[in-house]
Design an enzyme around this catalytic site. Structure first.
Site, PDB file in Angstrom:
ATOM      1  CB  ALA A  83      23.611 -33.541 -23.409  1.00  0.00           C
ATOM      2  N   GLY A  84      21.942 -31.411 -21.456  1.00  0.00           N
ATOM      3  CA  GLY A  84      21.241 -30.135 -21.464  1.00  0.00           C
ATOM      4  C   GLY A  84      21.890 -29.147 -20.522  1.00  0.00           C
ATOM      5  CB  THR A  86      19.775 -23.944 -16.920  1.00  0.00           C
ATOM      6  OG1 THR A  86      20.837 -24.114 -15.982  1.00  0.00           O
ATOM      7  CG2 THR A  86      18.768 -25.061 -16.777  1.00  0.00           C
ATOM      8  CE1 TYR A 147      16.894 -27.009 -19.182  1.00  0.00           C
ATOM      9  CE2 TYR A 147      14.614 -27.022 -18.448  1.00  0.00           C
ATOM     10  CZ  TYR A 147      15.846 -27.639 -18.537  1.00  0.00           C
ATOM     11  OH  TYR A 147      16.027 -28.878 -17.979  1.00  0.00           O
ATOM     12  CB  ILE A 180      15.866 -34.441 -10.750  1.00  0.00           C
ATOM     13  CG1 ILE A 180      14.659 -34.759 -11.665  1.00  0.00           C
ATOM     14  CG2 ILE A 180      16.569 -35.709 -10.303  1.00  0.00           C
ATOM     15  CD1 ILE A 180      13.528 -35.528 -11.037  1.00  0.00           C
TER      16      ILE A 180
HETATM   17  N1  CAA Z   1       6.466 -15.790 -10.921  1.00  0.00           N
HETATM   18  C1  CAA Z   1       6.258 -14.461 -10.862  1.00  0.00           C
HETATM   19  N2  CAA Z   1       7.193 -13.588 -10.489  1.00  0.00           N
HETATM   20  C2  CAA Z   1       8.400 -14.073 -10.142  1.00  0.00           C
HETATM   21  C3  CAA Z   1       8.686 -15.459 -10.178  1.00  0.00           C
HETATM   22  C4  CAA Z   1       7.650 -16.316 -10.582  1.00  0.00           C
HETATM   23  N3  CAA Z   1       7.846 -17.633 -10.633  1.00  0.00           N
HETATM   24  N4  CAA Z   1       9.952 -15.638  -9.798  1.00  0.00           N
HETATM   25  C5  CAA Z   1      10.459 -14.402  -9.531  1.00  0.00           C
HETATM   26  N5  CAA Z   1       9.504 -13.486  -9.716  1.00  0.00           N
HETATM   27  C6  CAA Z   1       9.629 -12.046  -9.524  1.00  0.00           C
HETATM   28  C7  CAA Z   1      10.237 -11.721  -8.188  1.00  0.00           C
HETATM   29  O1  CAA Z   1       9.233 -11.756  -7.195  1.00  0.00           O
HETATM   30  C8  CAA Z   1      10.803 -10.336  -8.430  1.00  0.00           C
HETATM   31  O2  CAA Z   1       9.764  -9.387  -8.395  1.00  0.00           O
HETATM   32  P1  CAA Z   1      10.039  -7.932  -7.822  1.00  0.00           P
HETATM   33  O3  CAA Z   1      11.127  -7.349  -8.678  1.00  0.00           O
HETATM   34  O4  CAA Z   1       8.734  -7.275  -7.969  1.00  0.00           O
HETATM   35  O5  CAA Z   1      10.469  -8.168  -6.395  1.00  0.00           O
HETATM   36  C9  CAA Z   1      11.264 -10.404  -9.889  1.00  0.00           C
HETATM   37  O6  CAA Z   1      10.547 -11.506 -10.475  1.00  0.00           O
HETATM   38  C10 CAA Z   1      12.741 -10.628 -10.045  1.00  0.00           C
HETATM   39  O7  CAA Z   1      13.070 -11.856  -9.375  1.00  0.00           O
HETATM   40  P2  CAA Z   1      14.550 -12.224  -9.058  1.00  0.00           P
HETATM   41  O8  CAA Z   1      15.105 -11.293  -8.056  1.00  0.00           O
HETATM   42  O9  CAA Z   1      14.638 -13.683  -8.744  1.00  0.00           O
HETATM   43  O10 CAA Z   1      15.227 -11.870 -10.469  1.00  0.00           O
HETATM   44  P3  CAA Z   1      16.641 -12.240 -10.977  1.00  0.00           P
HETATM   45  O11 CAA Z   1      16.814 -11.533 -12.270  1.00  0.00           O
HETATM   46  O12 CAA Z   1      17.662 -12.101  -9.927  1.00  0.00           O
HETATM   47  O13 CAA Z   1      16.503 -13.816 -11.261  1.00  0.00           O
HETATM   48  C11 CAA Z   1      15.707 -15.818 -12.217  1.00  0.00           C
HETATM   49  C12 CAA Z   1      15.517 -14.292 -12.091  1.00  0.00           C
HETATM   50  C13 CAA Z   1      17.119 -16.090 -12.775  1.00  0.00           C
HETATM   51  C14 CAA Z   1      14.705 -16.299 -13.222  1.00  0.00           C
HETATM   52  C15 CAA Z   1      15.560 -16.490 -10.849  1.00  0.00           C
HETATM   53  O14 CAA Z   1      14.318 -16.143 -10.325  1.00  0.00           O
HETATM   54  C16 CAA Z   1      15.645 -17.993 -10.988  1.00  0.00           C
HETATM   55  O15 CAA Z   1      16.715 -18.584 -11.041  1.00  0.00           O
HETATM   56  N6  CAA Z   1      14.488 -18.671 -11.021  1.00  0.00           N
HETATM   57  C17 CAA Z   1      14.434 -20.137 -11.116  1.00  0.00           C
HETATM   58  C18 CAA Z   1      14.223 -20.567 -12.521  1.00  0.00           C
HETATM   59  C19 CAA Z   1      14.082 -22.077 -12.518  1.00  0.00           C
HETATM   60  O16 CAA Z   1      13.171 -22.653 -11.931  1.00  0.00           O
HETATM   61  N7  CAA Z   1      15.004 -22.758 -13.189  1.00  0.00           N
HETATM   62  C20 CAA Z   1      14.977 -24.191 -13.203  1.00  0.00           C
HETATM   63  C21 CAA Z   1      16.374 -24.689 -13.308  1.00  0.00           C
HETATM   64  S1  CAA Z   1      16.445 -26.460 -13.107  1.00  0.00           S
HETATM   65  C22 CAA Z   1      15.792 -27.024 -14.510  1.00  0.00           C
HETATM   66  O17 CAA Z   1      15.501 -26.326 -15.444  1.00  0.00           O
HETATM   67  C23 CAA Z   1      15.616 -28.520 -14.576  1.00  0.00           C
HETATM   68  C24 CAA Z   1      14.240 -28.863 -14.972  1.00  0.00           C
HETATM   69  O18 CAA Z   1      14.029 -29.344 -16.072  1.00  0.00           O
HETATM   70  C25 CAA Z   1      13.149 -28.711 -13.999  1.00  0.00           C
END
Ligand code: CAA
Length: 240
Positions: A83-84, A86, A147, A180
């Site tokens: 269970a988890g 985000t 997370y 996944i």
């Molecule tokens: N590295 C460096 N910079 C990054 C980046 C990264 N990986 N991702 C985003 N940025 C930067 C963007 O380029 C942007 O820069 P600027 O403002 O200079 O343009 C800035 O960060 C803001 O980005 P966002 O517009 O995306 O910001 P936000 O606040 O709207 O959203 C966030 C931020 C919620 C983190 C969104 O980027 C996001 O959802 N990211 C994915 C996170 C992720 O991978 N979650 C995994 C979920 S699934 C899971 O967790 C299962 C598992 O076990 C694998």
């Protein structure tokens, strides 16, 4: 006698695949769920796997839920802490609730479920605990301090409890899934997800069944010498 297995978050996503796979191996599986009763009912009707509702982040609820399961189905031999949730966001926008929900459910859930079941496994001389970590607990991930910290904590928890269970026949292992194709990953904004998938050497998202096959191995008799390990199933996204 069939082994009794509880899979937390076991009616959806990776958990549902694990519940099905353990049942196919002959275990008596009980799927725990927290919120989505409609999905849980549909899952039970389709698979014949009973579903039981409690919040793994609630210590007393875990103790009571596991006691009820044991009274109905027999002593619990296998626990899969899957269970988890985000609550993604960059730290400067993340609230304390976003932090606390993830720590309480994802990491606290492992403690609560182990407290409810590990002592019995230890007394009976056999048990399997599988904790579902994450590639993001190994490598970190932008927007996931909560997370990544909780999942990284799960990996430490696994290695510590493995040492305590080893001489009592209780193995404790982790699986660190990559990305996944579940609802959780589908919630990642599409342009962000595209960039992540582009960096996965295998070139695609994983399937829940690919995690479930790892769980089946780790819960088997054959895996008695495997404890304190982390099995990475991530398409080569992070090698470690
Ligand atoms: N590295 C460096 N910079 C990054 C980046 C990264 N990986 N991702 C985003 N940025 C930067 C963007 O380029 C942007 O820069 P600027 O403002 O200079 O343009 C800035 O960060 C803001 O980005 P966002 O517009 O995306 O910001 P936000 O606040 O709207 O959203 C966030 C931020 C919620 C983190 C969104 O980027 C996001 O959802 N990211 C994915 C996170 C992720 O991978 N979650 C995994 C979920 S699934 C899971 O967790 C299962 C598992 O076990 C694998």
């Amino acid at each position: 006698m069939a082994r009794v297995a509880i899979v937390t978050g076991g009616t959806r996503g990776i958990g549902a695949a694990i519940s099905r796979a353990l049942k196919a191996q002959g275990a008596s599986v009980i799927a725990n769920f927290a919120g989505n009763a409609e999905k849980a009912q549909a899952f039970s009707a389709e698979t014949g796997i009973p579903a039981r509702c409690w919040d793994v982040g609630d210590h007393e609820a875990c103790i009571a839920g596991c006691a009820e399961v044991a009274a109905e189905f027999g002593p619990i031999d296998i626990v899969v802490n899957n269970a988890g949730v985000t609550r993604d966001g960059v730290l400067h926008k993340m609230t304390f609730e976003d932090w606390n929900d993830v720590m309480r459910i994802n990491l606290g859930g492992c403690f609560n479920m182990a407290k409810a079941t590990f002592p019995g496994m230890r007394e009976r001389g056999w048990g399997r605990i599988i904790n579902i970590g994450s590639v993001n607990g190994q490598s970190g991930q932008y927007g996931q301090v909560n997370y990544a910290a909780a999942k990284s904590g799960i990996h430490g928890f696994t290695k510590a409890l493995a040492q305590e269970g080893a001489k009592y026949g209780v193995t404790v292992n982790a699986i660190a899934p990559g990305y996944i194709d579940t609802d959780m990953v589908a919630a990642v904004p599409a342009p962000v997800l595209e960039k992540i998938v582009a960096k996965i050497p295998v070139g695609r998202l994983g399937h829940a069944e690919e995690i479930a096959r790892g769980v089946v191995f780790l819960t088997s008799e054959d895996a008695g010498f495997v404890t304190g390990s982390t099995m990475s199933i991530n398409g080569g996204q992070h090698m470690y």
